[in-house]
Every structure is written in C-alpha cells, then in structure tokens.
Design an enzyme around this catalytic site. Structure first.
Site, short mmCIF file in Angstrom:
data_model
loop_
_atom_site.label_atom_id
_atom_site.label_comp_id
_atom_site.label_asym_id
_atom_site.label_seq_id
_atom_site.Cartn_x
_atom_site.Cartn_y
_atom_site.Cartn_z
CE1 TYR A 135 -0.72 17.45 25.61
CE2 TYR A 135 -2.89 16.90 24.72
CZ TYR A 135 -2.07 17.28 25.78
OH TYR A 135 -2.62 17.47 27.01
CE LYS A 186 8.00 19.17 39.09
NZ LYS A 186 7.90 19.78 40.44
CG ASP A 219 5.36 21.68 41.75
OD1 ASP A 219 5.79 22.46 40.88
OD2 ASP A 219 6.09 21.17 42.62
CG ASP A 243 -5.25 19.15 28.31
OD1 ASP A 243 -6.37 19.64 28.58
OD2 ASP A 243 -5.11 18.01 27.84
CG ASP A 247 -9.99 21.39 32.07
OD1 ASP A 247 -9.89 22.07 31.03
OD2 ASP A 247 -10.55 20.28 32.10
#
Ligand code: ATP
Length: 352
Positions: A135, A186, A219, A243, A247
């Site tokens: 970001y 990850k 994942d 982020d 959600d």
C-alpha cells in the site's frame, strides 16, 4: 473531553453516520460523556467542487486539534480514480501512522450467516498491518502501453512495522483473555517477507506463553474461514491479506453492513470507520444497514475508556436484530433511520 472530527463522506456514509450520531447522542443524554463532535465536509462532492480533497492546513487541523476521526465512507463513481480516498483516508493512515487496523468480526446470532453451520455466536478479531506492504505505492512501469511493458510493485515490510502489529495483537489477546493468536501469511512463496513475519511472531509471542500461537498460509485460512471460522480467535496479518480476509470474515459473521473497524496508533490517535464502502447502488434509498457505523461508536467509546457503554451498544445491536428491526440486507423491512432510532432508544433507556 475527546474532540472528534466527523466526516460522513460519500454515499451511504452520510446515512449511517447520522444514525451513529443518534446512538452516541442517546448515550450522551444519559451519561454526560462530553464528546465534542466537529463536522468536516470532506468527500467526493468537495473534491469535484474545489478540485482538492483536503488541504495541508485542514490536514494539520484534523491531526492537531482532534483526538480521533469518525468516518462514514469515501467513494464515488464520479471520481473513477478515487483520488480523494487516496488523499484523505490513505493520507490519514500514513501521516498519522495509524498502524493497527483492528476489525472485530462478531457474529451476534448464528442464524444471521448462511455460511456457518454452528449454532453458537462467535467472534474473530483481526489485526491488519495498516502502513506498509503493497500500500505504499512504491513501484513503477517501464515501456508503459507497449507490448514490452514491465511493471514492478514493491511489497515493503520493516521489522519495526511487523513487530508492532504482532505485539498489538498479542497485547489485545492477553487483555481480553483470548486463547489463540494466528499469523496469516504466504511464507511458502514470499520467502523473505514470510521469514521476517514468522521470526518476529515467534520472538514476540515468546512473551505470551499462556496464549496458543500458530501460523497459517492465507489460502488455507480463507478455506477455514468458511468451513470452521469459530476455531479462530485473533488473526494478525499484513496489509494486503488483512484487506482481503477481513471482508470474508465480515461476510461470514453476518455481512458487510455489520462490521466496524478502527485505525489506531495506540496512545496517540484513532480513526473509526465501518468496513463497508459508500455502496453507490443503495445510496439515498434509506436502506443501508447502520450497524457497522453504530458499532464504530462502540469501538470509539471503548478506546476512550467507556468499556461498559461500548458493551451496551453491542447489546442494543443484538436486541434490535432479535426484535426483527433490521434493514433489507438482514432480511428485514426497516429503514436505516428506524434501525438507528431503535438502537438509540435501547441504549438511552437507562444510564449505566
Ligand atoms: P466503495 O467503492 O466505496 O468501496 P462499493 O459499493 O464498491 O463501494 P461496498 O460499499 O463496500 O463497496 O459494498 C459492496 C456492496 O455491499 C454494496 O454495493 C451494497 O450492495 C452492499 N453493502 C455495503 N454496505 C452495506 C450496508 N451498510 N448496508 C447494506 N448493504 C451494504
């Protein structure tokens, strides 16, 4: 006396902030809290009118003359590049160094989520790093627009940045009596970034022997968040993964309309905003769910030391849902204002 800058912003932001203020006002009447709310006209309308999203002077005033910001939502199809969001929201996050993005995902009633099979309510507390990762906007493109185009996007992680968000997650877990903190990464692909996060997680976690700690690939985590979300308690992760999975966690715990968030630099400044955006498709119709924004009032009260009043709002939210006073996203027929008024009268009905 806390001084709060209120930025209703765009779309449904304006509608849900009105209800959040109604709930805070009801608590003010009963408890004499002394919050001073200062209205700020920032958003797409202002950007389109004046060609500027926020001036340096306004930014300084926001930072220096207020203790916190209460934001509705930013986003408008008339500003396709979302320049005003970058300037206002990302500007506040970066310049005020609001490194903790705290997103509690609370499922108050299991039946609210068609995605979960268990009968008991549960909560997942998400700690998303808020100032680094992908970001920062670092990167660039070369031979742009040609068939030889090359783009590079920098994924920036500092030891300081990683350490402080992990510490914030453990501190929260300890103070709230939560038994498990899970790092989401990850590390099998992001070798260097993953190694840094895992080493720091282990080091910081060593000071919290009573809390069970583990790491999961993102994942596997998204799969588990659908399959058995109730197994997780506190999640800590990078900006990008936070982020995305917040959600999903919001959806699993009843939907975007219910989810609040706080952007915090502990001890210095905070910005509260519902997780949802401006939702242009339903703006102006009076059907937006105000609970995400109302729960932001709860987070704000807790941040300023009014734990019990924050819990009272949570109780009001649950009671409104049990009463069937809900907006269409939760299957009800009530308007934004009806839900806000119901919760306001619940929380204002007795002083605590
Ligand atoms: P933005 O670009 O500002 O993020 P968006 O519409 O792309 O806006 P969100 O506002 O986050 O994204 O929401 C996605 C969809 O979820 C909306 O289009 C809307 O239908 C629904 N939604 C979001 N928030 C609410 C809410 N508070 N009440 C009811 N529905 C909502």
């Amino acid at each position: 006396m806390p001084r709060i800058a209120v930025i209703p912003g765009d779309g449904i932001g304006v509608e849900v902030v009105r209800e959040a203020r109604r709930v805070l006002a009801a608590l003010e009447d009963a408890n004499e809290l002394g919050f001073e709310l200062v209205d700020w006209d920032l958003g797409a309308e202002r950007y389109l009118r004046d060609g500027v999203a926020i001036t340096d002077e306004e930014f300084r005033a926001l930072a220096d003359d207020h203790d916190a910001v209460f934001l509705g939502a930013l986003g408008d199809p008339r500003v396709p590049g979302m320049e005003h969001i970058k300037e206002i929201l990302l500007g506040l996050r970066f310049k005020l160094d609001l490194y903790v993005n705290f997103r509690p995902c609370v499922l108050p009633l299991a039946r609210l989520s068609p995605l979960v099979t268990i009968q008991e309510p549960f909560r997942i507390d998400m700690f998303r790093e808020n100032t680094e990762g992908l970001y920062t906007g670092l990167g660039g493109s070369f031979k742009t627009g040609t068939s030889d185009e090359i783009v590079i996007e920098k994924d920036l992680h500092t030891r300081k940045g990683v350490e402080r968000i992990i510490r914030a997650a453990f501190e929260y877990a300890q103070s709230q009596g939560r038994g498990r903190v899970t790092l989401v990464d990850k590390a099998n692909v992001q070798r260097f970034v993953g190694s840094l996060w895992r080493r720091v997680f282990e080091e910081v976690g060593g000071a919290y022997p009573g809390i069970s700690q583990d790491a999961m690939y993102v994942d596997a985590m998204v799969m588990d968040l659908v399959r058995r979300p109730e197994c997780y308690e506190v999640l800590v992760t990078s900006n990008l993964f936070g982020d995305i999975i917040s959600d999903l966690a919001a959806e699993v715990t009843g939907g975007l309309g219910l989810a609040p968030s706080a952007n915090i630099h502990p001890g210095r400044y905070a910005l509260f905003e519902p997780v949802h955006g401006s939702a242009p498709d339903i703006a102006g119709q009076g059907v937006a769910n105000p609970i995400g924004a109302i729960r932001c009032v709860s987070l704000m009260l807790e941040y300023f030391g009014h734990q019990q009043l924050g819990e009272r709002i949570e109780a009001g939210v649950l009671a409104s849902i049990e009463d069937g006073t809900t907006t269409p996203d939760l299957g009800g027929e009530s308007s934004t204002e009806e839900v806000g008024s119901w919760i306001a009268s619940y929380v204002g009905s007795e002083s605590t």
